[in-house]
Design a protein around this motif. Structure first.
Motif, PDB file in Angstrom:
ATOM      1  N   PHE A 281       0.843  -1.199   0.000  1.00 38.14           N
ATOM      2  CA  PHE A 281       0.000   0.000   0.000  1.00 38.14           C
ATOM      3  C   PHE A 281       0.881   1.253   0.000  1.00 38.14           C
ATOM      4  O   PHE A 281       0.597   2.238  -0.691  1.00 38.14           O
ATOM      5  CB  PHE A 281      -0.917  -0.023   1.213  1.00 38.14           C
ATOM      6  N   PHE A 282       1.976   1.215   0.769  1.00 40.78           N
ATOM      7  CA  PHE A 282       2.901   2.344   0.829  1.00 40.78           C
ATOM      8  C   PHE A 282       3.546   2.586  -0.537  1.00 40.78           C
ATOM      9  O   PHE A 282       3.685   3.736  -0.976  1.00 40.78           O
ATOM     10  CB  PHE A 282       3.969   2.074   1.884  1.00 40.78           C
ATOM     11  N   ILE A 283       3.928   1.524  -1.214  1.00 39.50           N
ATOM     12  CA  ILE A 283       4.529   1.658  -2.544  1.00 39.50           C
ATOM     13  C   ILE A 283       3.534   2.263  -3.526  1.00 39.50           C
ATOM     14  O   ILE A 283       3.874   3.148  -4.327  1.00 39.50           O
ATOM     15  CB  ILE A 283       5.033   0.288  -3.050  1.00 39.50           C
ATOM     16  N   PHE A 284       2.274   1.812  -3.457  1.00 37.10           N
ATOM     17  CA  PHE A 284       1.232   2.359  -4.340  1.00 37.10           C
ATOM     18  C   PHE A 284       1.034   3.852  -4.090  1.00 37.10           C
ATOM     19  O   PHE A 284       0.994   4.659  -5.027  1.00 37.10           O
ATOM     20  CB  PHE A 284      -0.082   1.611  -4.117  1.00 37.10           C
ATOM     21  N   VAL A 285       0.922   4.225  -2.826  1.00 35.28           N
ATOM     22  CA  VAL A 285       0.741   5.636  -2.470  1.00 35.28           C
ATOM     23  C   VAL A 285       1.943   6.465  -2.929  1.00 35.28           C
ATOM     24  O   VAL A 285       1.793   7.580  -3.435  1.00 35.28           O
ATOM     25  CB  VAL A 285       0.523   5.777  -0.947  1.00 35.28           C
ATOM     26  N   SER A 286       3.132   5.905  -2.772  1.00 37.08           N
ATOM     27  CA  SER A 286       4.347   6.607  -3.194  1.00 37.08           C
ATOM     28  C   SER A 286       4.363   6.827  -4.701  1.00 37.08           C
ATOM     29  O   SER A 286       4.759   7.900  -5.183  1.00 37.08           O
ATOM     30  CB  SER A 286       5.588   5.809  -2.775  1.00 37.08           C
ATOM     31  N   LEU A 287       3.913   5.817  -5.464  1.00 42.92           N
ATOM     32  CA  LEU A 287       3.873   5.950  -6.917  1.00 42.92           C
ATOM     33  C   LEU A 287       2.917   7.062  -7.347  1.00 42.92           C
ATOM     34  O   LEU A 287       3.212   7.827  -8.272  1.00 42.92           O
ATOM     35  CB  LEU A 287       3.459   4.616  -7.558  1.00 42.92           C
ATOM     36  N   VAL A 288       1.778   7.146  -6.667  1.00 42.13           N
ATOM     37  CA  VAL A 288       0.818   8.210  -7.001  1.00 42.13           C
ATOM     38  C   VAL A 288       1.435   9.575  -6.719  1.00 42.13           C
ATOM     39  O   VAL A 288       1.315  10.510  -7.521  1.00 42.13           O
ATOM     40  CB  VAL A 288      -0.495   8.032  -6.213  1.00 42.13           C
ATOM     41  N   ASN A 289       2.125   9.688  -5.580  1.00 40.65           N
ATOM     42  CA  ASN A 289       2.815  10.954  -5.270  1.00 40.65           C
ATOM     43  C   ASN A 289       3.835  11.303  -6.335  1.00 40.65           C
ATOM     44  O   ASN A 289       3.942  12.462  -6.765  1.00 40.65           O
ATOM     45  CB  ASN A 289       3.497  10.853  -3.904  1.00 40.65           C
ATOM     46  N   LEU A 290       4.582  10.298  -6.791  1.00 37.14           N
ATOM     47  CA  LEU A 290       5.591  10.538  -7.818  1.00 37.14           C
ATOM     48  C   LEU A 290       4.966  10.937  -9.145  1.00 37.14           C
ATOM     49  O   LEU A 290       5.488  11.801  -9.857  1.00 37.14           O
ATOM     50  CB  LEU A 290       6.459   9.290  -7.997  1.00 37.14           C
ATOM     51  N   ILE A 291       3.829  10.332  -9.480  1.00 36.34           N
ATOM     52  CA  ILE A 291       3.134  10.677 -10.725  1.00 36.34           C
ATOM     53  C   ILE A 291       2.724  12.146 -10.718  1.00 36.34           C
ATOM     54  O   ILE A 291       2.872  12.863 -11.720  1.00 36.34           O
ATOM     55  CB  ILE A 291       1.908   9.771 -10.936  1.00 36.34           C
ATOM     56  N   TYR A 292       2.219  12.616  -9.578  1.00 38.80           N
ATOM     57  CA  TYR A 292       1.862  14.036  -9.481  1.00 38.80           C
ATOM     58  C   TYR A 292       3.079  14.916  -9.742  1.00 38.80           C
ATOM     59  O   TYR A 292       3.013  15.875 -10.523  1.00 38.80           O
ATOM     60  CB  TYR A 292       1.288  14.346  -8.091  1.00 38.80           C
ATOM     61  N   PHE A 293       4.200  14.593  -9.108  1.00 41.76           N
ATOM     62  CA  PHE A 293       5.373  15.449  -9.274  1.00 41.76           C
ATOM     63  C   PHE A 293       6.011  15.284 -10.651  1.00 41.76           C
ATOM     64  O   PHE A 293       6.591  16.237 -11.177  1.00 41.76           O
ATOM     65  CB  PHE A 293       6.379  15.208  -8.145  1.00 41.76           C
TER      66      PHE A 293
ATOM     67  N   ARG B 254      -0.581  12.723  -0.204  1.00 43.53           N
ATOM     68  CA  ARG B 254       0.542  13.267   0.564  1.00 43.53           C
ATOM     69  C   ARG B 254       0.401  12.891   2.038  1.00 43.53           C
ATOM     70  O   ARG B 254       1.383  12.509   2.690  1.00 43.53           O
ATOM     71  CB  ARG B 254       0.613  14.784   0.409  1.00 43.53           C
ATOM     72  N   VAL B 255      -0.835  12.989   2.566  1.00 40.54           N
ATOM     73  CA  VAL B 255      -1.078  12.613   3.960  1.00 40.54           C
ATOM     74  C   VAL B 255      -0.813  11.125   4.163  1.00 40.54           C
ATOM     75  O   VAL B 255      -0.132  10.716   5.111  1.00 40.54           O
ATOM     76  CB  VAL B 255      -2.524  12.959   4.367  1.00 40.54           C
ATOM     77  N   LEU B 256      -1.341  10.313   3.256  1.00 43.27           N
ATOM     78  CA  LEU B 256      -1.179   8.867   3.377  1.00 43.27           C
ATOM     79  C   LEU B 256       0.293   8.459   3.329  1.00 43.27           C
ATOM     80  O   LEU B 256       0.714   7.533   4.039  1.00 43.27           O
ATOM     81  CB  LEU B 256      -1.952   8.153   2.268  1.00 43.27           C
ATOM     82  N   PHE B 257       1.052   9.138   2.486  1.00 39.10           N
ATOM     83  CA  PHE B 257       2.475   8.786   2.398  1.00 39.10           C
ATOM     84  C   PHE B 257       3.144   8.896   3.752  1.00 39.10           C
ATOM     85  O   PHE B 257       3.835   7.963   4.214  1.00 39.10           O
ATOM     86  CB  PHE B 257       3.193   9.686   1.387  1.00 39.10           C
ATOM     87  N   TRP B 258       2.960  10.032   4.416  1.00 40.88           N
ATOM     88  CA  TRP B 258       3.658  10.241   5.683  1.00 40.88           C
ATOM     89  C   TRP B 258       3.106   9.348   6.790  1.00 40.88           C
ATOM     90  O   TRP B 258       3.871   8.875   7.654  1.00 40.88           O
ATOM     91  CB  TRP B 258       3.590  11.713   6.085  1.00 40.88           C
TER      92      TRP B 258
END
Length: 367
Positions: free
Chosen positions: A8-20, A289-293
């Motif tokens: 789940f953390f990897i998925f959330v991180s990928l979404v954050n990276l896609i935004y940036f 962003r919240v979920l990542f942290w």
């Protein structure tokens, strides 16, 4: 359980990276040479109790290196000497035209009503907006903003930053939040989905204004004369962005946290009226962003794959640093990005507090 949490953390991180990665569209973009027809321009400033700011900043508008422009200054039912200050400037420079707005029971404290009267007063089709507490950072501000009225373009999004106060954490926070917002709206515009602009530095044509019937669809809302108008009117075809160093304006930032907090409450409350696709994109950006942290903290506390979590954090921070530093270099905000991990975390928490506060009480007046 630990593996599921990591996935789940990897998925959330990928979404954050896609935004940036999508923000690369602005941060890596270059300036384009554009023909400059030097169209006649009407600069419009709405002032409510701004006598001191007008004294300080109106000269920077009048000193613009541009052949044909007028300056419409709207006195929005001020209770100080704003009107008298404008009249004194008008005696010196006939390019100033005054709109004196009296309080109207139906439009009490409504900036959109005052702006509408100012737009109707304009003799030129191309309108350039800024605030009374703003100063262009160059004598070529009008030139660079109006240069973007290429055929088909009826809206130009500019950058309105804030003056730097050395040593102030609040000043850095305000400027970082402004930088992040600009990265978002410039990037979305570059990707063909413009969603907002800032009234400190915004241009559009009067024909675009009248075609949309002005602020009619959101006149009942006290705020949103800039971002709601852009959200409703802007398309991939009619919108240009301008980030030339000479096109930047800077404003006087709030000097205490309480005032800035209430200003942000007003801005956030308006975002709920954006188009659905923009609300989804902006909400998802914040949520992920919240979920990542939260997930990162959980993995460290539970000691579940901590090395992998730290490696992903490193990749995220490097990607974000690239975006922030490239964008900050364009917009002359480089001093704030060194603290971006801490400022970003603080903003995430603050936005949550603002959201909860707006559920309880929403701001009603623009001043």
């Amino acid at each position: 359980m630990g593996t599921i949490l990591l996935v789940f953390f990897i998925f959330v991180s990928l979404v954050n990276l896609i935004y940036f990665f999508s923000f690369f569209s602005f941060s890596t973009s270059g300036l384009k040479n554009k023909l400059h027809p030097e169209l006649p321009v009407s600069v419009i400033i709405c002032a409510k109790n701004e006598e001191e700011n007008l004294k300080n900043f109106l000269p920077s508008i009048l000193e613009q290196n541009y052949p044909e422009f007028e300056v419409i200054v709207i006195n929005d039912a001020s209770s100080d000497n704003t009107l008298e200050v404008i009249e004194e400037f008008q005696k010196i420079d006939p390019r100033i035209r005054i709109v004196d707005v009296q309080n109207n029971e139906a439009f009490w404290a409504n900036k959109k009503y005052a702006l509408t009267l100012g737009i109707k007063k304009a003799k030129n089709q191309h309108l350039l907006f800024t605030d009374a507490d703003c100063a262009p950072q160059s004598k070529n501000w009008i030139k660079e903003m109006s240069r973007n009225f290429q055929p088909g373009n009826t809206i130009v999004l500019g950058y309105g930053g804030y003056f730097q106060h050395s040593g102030s954490f609040l000043n850095k926070l305000i400027r970082f939040e402004t930088l992040l917002t600009a990265i978002q709206y410039f990037s979305y515009a570059r990707l063909g989905s413009p969603y907002m602009g800032v009234g400190r530095n915004l241009a559009y044509t009067s024909s675009q204004f009248y075609e949309l019937k002005g602020f009619a669809n959101h006149l009942h809302l006290r705020s949103g004369d800039d971002d709601l108008f852009v959200n409703e009117a802007a398309t991939a075809e009619n919108t240009a962005i301008c980030f030339h160093p000479d096109s930047i304006t800077r404003s006087v930032p709030k000097n205490n946290f309480s005032e800035w907090f209430h200003q942000k409450k007003r801005h956030v409350s308006v975002a709920g009226n954006y188009k659905t696709k923009h609300k989804i994109l902006l909400s998802a950006f914040y949520i992920f962003r919240v979920l990542f942290w939260l997930l990162f903290a959980a993995l460290l506390i539970l000691q579940v794959y901590p090395k992998i979590a730290l490696s992903i954090l490193g990749i995220k921070l490097i990607t974000e640093a690239f975006v922030y530093f490239k964008a900050a270099d364009k917009l002359n905000e480089k001093d704030v990005v060194w603290l971006f991990p801490f400022l970003d975390l603080f903003l995430i928490f603050l936005q949550l507090v603002i959201f909860i506060s707006n559920l309880i009480s929403k701001p009603k007046h623009w001043k």
